[in-house]
Write a protein that holds these residues in place. Structure first.
Motif, short mmCIF file in Angstrom:
data_model
loop_
_atom_site.label_atom_id
_atom_site.label_comp_id
_atom_site.label_asym_id
_atom_site.label_seq_id
_atom_site.Cartn_x
_atom_site.Cartn_y
_atom_site.Cartn_z
N MET A 23 0.84 -1.17 0.00
CA MET A 23 0.00 0.00 0.00
C MET A 23 0.89 1.24 0.00
O MET A 23 1.80 1.37 0.80
CB MET A 23 -0.90 0.01 1.24
CG MET A 23 -1.70 1.28 1.38
SD MET A 23 -2.63 1.45 2.91
CE MET A 23 -1.34 1.80 4.08
N GLU A 24 0.60 2.12 -0.89
CA GLU A 24 1.30 3.39 -0.99
C GLU A 24 0.64 4.39 -0.04
O GLU A 24 -0.57 4.32 0.20
CB GLU A 24 1.21 3.91 -2.43
CG GLU A 24 1.93 5.19 -2.67
CD GLU A 24 1.76 5.70 -4.08
OE1 GLU A 24 2.10 6.87 -4.32
OE2 GLU A 24 1.29 4.93 -4.94
N THR A 25 1.41 5.32 0.50
CA THR A 25 0.84 6.37 1.34
C THR A 25 1.29 7.72 0.80
O THR A 25 2.34 7.83 0.16
CB THR A 25 1.28 6.24 2.81
OG1 THR A 25 2.70 6.31 2.88
CG2 THR A 25 0.78 4.96 3.42
N MET A 26 0.49 8.75 1.06
CA MET A 26 0.87 10.09 0.64
C MET A 26 0.18 11.13 1.51
O MET A 26 -0.88 10.87 2.08
CB MET A 26 0.56 10.32 -0.84
CG MET A 26 -0.90 10.29 -1.20
SD MET A 26 -1.22 10.66 -2.95
CE MET A 26 -0.08 9.63 -3.77
N SER A 27 0.80 12.29 1.57
CA SER A 27 0.24 13.39 2.36
C SER A 27 -0.92 14.02 1.60
O SER A 27 -1.10 13.81 0.39
CB SER A 27 1.31 14.46 2.61
OG SER A 27 1.65 15.08 1.38
N ILE A 28 -1.71 14.81 2.31
CA ILE A 28 -2.85 15.46 1.69
C ILE A 28 -2.39 16.42 0.59
O ILE A 28 -3.01 16.51 -0.47
CB ILE A 28 -3.70 16.18 2.75
CG1 ILE A 28 -4.37 15.13 3.65
CG2 ILE A 28 -4.74 17.08 2.11
CD1 ILE A 28 -5.15 15.70 4.80
N GLY A 29 -1.29 17.13 0.83
CA GLY A 29 -0.77 18.05 -0.18
C GLY A 29 -0.40 17.34 -1.47
O GLY A 29 -0.72 17.80 -2.57
N LYS A 30 0.30 16.22 -1.34
CA LYS A 30 0.68 15.45 -2.52
C LYS A 30 -0.56 14.88 -3.21
O LYS A 30 -0.64 14.85 -4.43
CB LYS A 30 1.62 14.31 -2.11
CG LYS A 30 2.17 13.54 -3.27
CD LYS A 30 3.18 12.50 -2.81
CE LYS A 30 3.67 11.65 -3.98
NZ LYS A 30 4.56 10.59 -3.54
N LEU A 31 -1.55 14.47 -2.42
CA LEU A 31 -2.79 13.96 -2.98
C LEU A 31 -3.48 15.03 -3.82
O LEU A 31 -3.91 14.77 -4.94
CB LEU A 31 -3.73 13.49 -1.87
CG LEU A 31 -5.14 13.11 -2.29
CD1 LEU A 31 -5.13 11.85 -3.14
CD2 LEU A 31 -6.03 12.93 -1.07
N LYS A 32 -3.57 16.25 -3.28
CA LYS A 32 -4.21 17.34 -4.02
C LYS A 32 -3.46 17.66 -5.31
O LYS A 32 -4.07 17.90 -6.34
CB LYS A 32 -4.32 18.58 -3.15
CG LYS A 32 -5.32 18.41 -2.03
CD LYS A 32 -5.63 19.64 -1.19
CE LYS A 32 -4.65 20.70 -1.04
NZ LYS A 32 -5.01 21.75 -0.07
N ALA A 33 -2.14 17.62 -5.25
CA ALA A 33 -1.33 17.96 -6.42
C ALA A 33 -1.41 16.89 -7.50
O ALA A 33 -1.28 17.19 -8.69
CB ALA A 33 0.12 18.18 -6.00
N GLN A 34 -1.62 15.64 -7.10
CA GLN A 34 -1.57 14.53 -8.06
C GLN A 34 -2.89 13.77 -8.14
O GLN A 34 -2.91 12.58 -8.45
CB GLN A 34 -0.46 13.56 -7.66
CG GLN A 34 0.90 14.18 -7.65
CD GLN A 34 1.96 13.19 -7.22
OE1 GLN A 34 1.69 12.03 -6.96
NE2 GLN A 34 3.19 13.67 -7.13
N LEU A 35 -4.00 14.43 -7.88
CA LEU A 35 -5.29 13.75 -7.80
C LEU A 35 -5.63 12.92 -9.04
O LEU A 35 -6.03 11.77 -8.90
CB LEU A 35 -6.41 14.73 -7.47
CG LEU A 35 -7.77 14.10 -7.20
CD1 LEU A 35 -7.69 13.12 -6.04
CD2 LEU A 35 -8.80 15.17 -6.92
N PRO A 36 -5.49 13.42 -10.26
CA PRO A 36 -5.84 12.58 -11.42
C PRO A 36 -5.02 11.28 -11.48
O PRO A 36 -5.56 10.21 -11.75
CB PRO A 36 -5.55 13.48 -12.62
CG PRO A 36 -5.68 14.87 -12.08
CD PRO A 36 -5.16 14.78 -10.67
N ALA A 37 -3.73 11.36 -11.20
CA ALA A 37 -2.88 10.16 -11.23
C ALA A 37 -3.26 9.21 -10.10
O ALA A 37 -3.26 7.98 -10.28
CB ALA A 37 -1.41 10.56 -11.11
#
Length: 88
Positions: free
Chosen positions: A1-15
């Motif tokens: 399972m990959e994890t990411m911060s909310i900021g990274k999620l917002k920046a890369q939402l389509p991917a």
């Protein structure tokens, strides 16, 4: 399972959504300690099952809305089943 911060999620939402659509699971990190607070998982057809169908599976006719239990008890069962299904 990959994890990411909310900021990274917002920046890369389509991917991220493309990854989840293809079966990936992504944990969302939050706070100074970067604790996992949520998980993005693919939508499954099983989640479209009504609470009455699930109740019937676990509790027979009384969980399906057919029976003599009180309306309050049926609402309690429905809420518990919903919580059980969405806690995975």
């Amino acid at each position: 399972m990959e994890t990411m911060s909310i900021g990274k999620l917002k920046a890369q939402l389509p991917a991220v959504l493309a990854t989840v659509r293809n079966g990936g699971r992504i944990g969302i990190l939050y706070g100074k300690n970067k604790r996992t607070i949520a998980m993005l998982v693919p939508f499954s057809e099983a989640e479209e099952t009504s609470s009455y169908e699930i109740g019937k599976k676990y509790f027979g006719k009384y969980g399906s809305g057919n029976g003599t239990f009180s309306q309050n008890y049926k609402k309690l069962l429905k809420r518990k089943l919903y919580e059980k299904l969405h806690s995975r």
